[in-house]
Design a protein around this motif. Structure first.
Motif, PDB file in Angstrom:
ATOM      1  N   GLN A 182       0.869  -1.177   0.000  1.00  0.00           N
ATOM      2  CA  GLN A 182       0.000   0.000   0.000  1.00  0.00           C
ATOM      3  C   GLN A 182       0.901   1.221   0.000  1.00  0.00           C
ATOM      4  O   GLN A 182       1.926   1.232   0.678  1.00  0.00           O
ATOM      5  CB  GLN A 182      -0.904   0.009   1.221  1.00  0.00           C
ATOM      6  CG  GLN A 182      -1.831   1.206   1.295  1.00  0.00           C
ATOM      7  CD  GLN A 182      -2.844   1.072   2.406  1.00  0.00           C
ATOM      8  OE1 GLN A 182      -3.604   0.120   2.419  1.00  0.00           O
ATOM      9  NE2 GLN A 182      -2.844   1.996   3.337  1.00  0.00           N
ATOM     10  N   SER A 230      -3.074  12.683  -4.046  1.00  0.00           N
ATOM     11  CA  SER A 230      -4.233  11.877  -3.716  1.00  0.00           C
ATOM     12  C   SER A 230      -4.341  11.701  -2.209  1.00  0.00           C
ATOM     13  O   SER A 230      -3.360  11.394  -1.540  1.00  0.00           O
ATOM     14  CB  SER A 230      -4.149  10.513  -4.392  1.00  0.00           C
ATOM     15  OG  SER A 230      -5.284   9.739  -4.060  1.00  0.00           O
ATOM     16  N   ARG A 254      -2.838   4.007  -2.496  1.00  0.00           N
ATOM     17  CA  ARG A 254      -3.068   3.024  -3.548  1.00  0.00           C
ATOM     18  C   ARG A 254      -2.716   1.653  -2.997  1.00  0.00           C
ATOM     19  O   ARG A 254      -1.688   1.483  -2.349  1.00  0.00           O
ATOM     20  CB  ARG A 254      -2.199   3.351  -4.761  1.00  0.00           C
ATOM     21  CG  ARG A 254      -2.338   2.372  -5.901  1.00  0.00           C
ATOM     22  CD  ARG A 254      -1.471   2.780  -7.072  1.00  0.00           C
ATOM     23  NE  ARG A 254      -1.857   4.082  -7.598  1.00  0.00           N
ATOM     24  CZ  ARG A 254      -1.067   4.853  -8.333  1.00  0.00           C
ATOM     25  NH1 ARG A 254       0.153   4.478  -8.603  1.00  0.00           N
ATOM     26  NH2 ARG A 254      -1.488   6.024  -8.772  1.00  0.00           N
ATOM     27  N   TYR A 272      -1.986  -2.455  -3.593  1.00  0.00           N
ATOM     28  CA  TYR A 272      -1.461  -3.361  -4.610  1.00  0.00           C
ATOM     29  C   TYR A 272      -1.853  -4.795  -4.265  1.00  0.00           C
ATOM     30  O   TYR A 272      -1.606  -5.256  -3.158  1.00  0.00           O
ATOM     31  CB  TYR A 272       0.057  -3.234  -4.692  1.00  0.00           C
ATOM     32  CG  TYR A 272       0.519  -1.845  -5.049  1.00  0.00           C
ATOM     33  CD1 TYR A 272       0.678  -1.475  -6.378  1.00  0.00           C
ATOM     34  CD2 TYR A 272       0.764  -0.901  -4.056  1.00  0.00           C
ATOM     35  CE1 TYR A 272       1.087  -0.199  -6.711  1.00  0.00           C
ATOM     36  CE2 TYR A 272       1.181   0.381  -4.378  1.00  0.00           C
ATOM     37  CZ  TYR A 272       1.337   0.730  -5.701  1.00  0.00           C
ATOM     38  OH  TYR A 272       1.744   2.007  -6.020  1.00  0.00           O
ATOM     39  N   GLN A 291      -4.273  -2.824  -9.033  1.00  0.00           N
ATOM     40  CA  GLN A 291      -4.115  -1.671  -8.149  1.00  0.00           C
ATOM     41  C   GLN A 291      -5.483  -1.082  -7.886  1.00  0.00           C
ATOM     42  O   GLN A 291      -6.304  -1.003  -8.779  1.00  0.00           O
ATOM     43  CB  GLN A 291      -3.227  -0.612  -8.801  1.00  0.00           C
ATOM     44  CG  GLN A 291      -1.845  -1.085  -9.136  1.00  0.00           C
ATOM     45  CD  GLN A 291      -1.043  -0.013  -9.852  1.00  0.00           C
ATOM     46  OE1 GLN A 291      -1.521   1.104 -10.024  1.00  0.00           O
ATOM     47  NE2 GLN A 291       0.160  -0.341 -10.264  1.00  0.00           N
ATOM     48  N   GLN A 330      -7.399   2.259  -6.126  1.00  0.00           N
ATOM     49  CA  GLN A 330      -7.224   3.588  -5.546  1.00  0.00           C
ATOM     50  C   GLN A 330      -8.518   4.383  -5.601  1.00  0.00           C
ATOM     51  O   GLN A 330      -9.189   4.438  -6.617  1.00  0.00           O
ATOM     52  CB  GLN A 330      -6.126   4.354  -6.292  1.00  0.00           C
ATOM     53  CG  GLN A 330      -5.843   5.690  -5.648  1.00  0.00           C
ATOM     54  CD  GLN A 330      -4.683   6.396  -6.292  1.00  0.00           C
ATOM     55  OE1 GLN A 330      -4.251   6.026  -7.369  1.00  0.00           O
ATOM     56  NE2 GLN A 330      -4.186   7.422  -5.649  1.00  0.00           N
ATOM     57  N   THR A 374      -9.784   0.854 -10.397  1.00  0.00           N
ATOM     58  CA  THR A 374      -9.140  -0.462 -10.314  1.00  0.00           C
ATOM     59  C   THR A 374      -8.371  -0.717 -11.600  1.00  0.00           C
ATOM     60  O   THR A 374      -8.912  -0.562 -12.682  1.00  0.00           O
ATOM     61  CB  THR A 374     -10.191  -1.566 -10.118  1.00  0.00           C
ATOM     62  OG1 THR A 374     -11.003  -1.247  -8.984  1.00  0.00           O
ATOM     63  CG2 THR A 374      -9.519  -2.912  -9.895  1.00  0.00           C
TER      64      THR A 374
END
Length: 190
Positions: A122, A128, A132, A134, A147, A149, A160
């Motif tokens: 992560q 952002s 995100r 992973y 991924q 987010q 995604t």
DNA sequence: CGGTTTTGACCAGCGC
DNA sequence: GCGCTGGTCAAAACCG
């Protein structure tokens, strides 16, 4: 620069990209095979079966309806090495793998796409509010990644990104289809 | 106890 | 060359 909206399109060369809005938090395959009433940008004739029965992001980008918000950029390849070599290779050689990104309007970060995923990282990303995540397919020898987010601009939207090709059938898909297949086998005897 | 998640560290690519 | 950033590793923690 605060609250700068992340680009609607992922920064990498995605093979496919589109936006949709799901009424529920999960994306069960049976419902995808018959997509619910999506207030989406996906064409009604979108080839969901090809999308989901094949490996994610697999196939001919030309098969994607032009009306879908799609980016096509073919990148396919392989990477097979061990340990740090693999890690190195995956970063030096511009990963040439099929990518497929889409957005869903959901409160749930984890999209139930029928496959099993293990989170391996992560990371806070620039511009952002949300990190995100992973994920990697848990299936042995299947190195598909994704991924996840959440957009900082619109917190109800989750992006995604899938990367790679599953080399095994989708568990849930097979699960849901097996009774049907059995029935078909039975009927075909007549 | 085995599988999954968390999280800090590490490393490579890229822009300046 | 240096710093920033994103992607991955791996050990520890967590959970059923």
């Amino acid at each position: 620069m605060e609250g700068e909206a992340p680009p609607l399109v992922p920064p990498h060369n995605s093979s496919y990209f589109f936006t949709t809005s799901l009424p529920s938090t999960s994306l069960h395959l049976p419902s995808l095979l018959h997509p619910p009433q999506l207030e989406s940008q996906i064409a009604p004739d979108f080839d969901w079966v090809a999308l989901l029965s094949g490996p994610i992001g697999y196939g001919d980008p030309n098969s994607v309806p032009a009306s879908a918000s799609v980016i096509t950029s073919e990148n396919r390849g392989e990477e097979e090495k061990g340990g740090k070599e693999k890690r190195k290779a995956s970063r030096t050689k511009k990963a040439i793998r099929p990518k497929f990104a889409f957005q869903t309007r959901t409160t749930n970060d984890i999209l139930d796409d029928g496959y099993r995923w293990r989170k391996y990282g992560q990371k806070a990303v620039k511009n952002s509010t949300y990190p995100r995540s992973y994920y990697r397919c848990t299936q042995h020898m299947c190195n598909v990644k994704k991924q996840v987010q959440r957009l900082s601009k619109d917190t109800s939207i989750v992006t995604t990104t899938y990367e790679g090709i599953h080399n095994h059938p989708c568990e849930k898909l097979m699960e849901s289809l097996s009774p049907l297949l059995k029935q078909m086998q039975f009927l075909s005897r007549f």
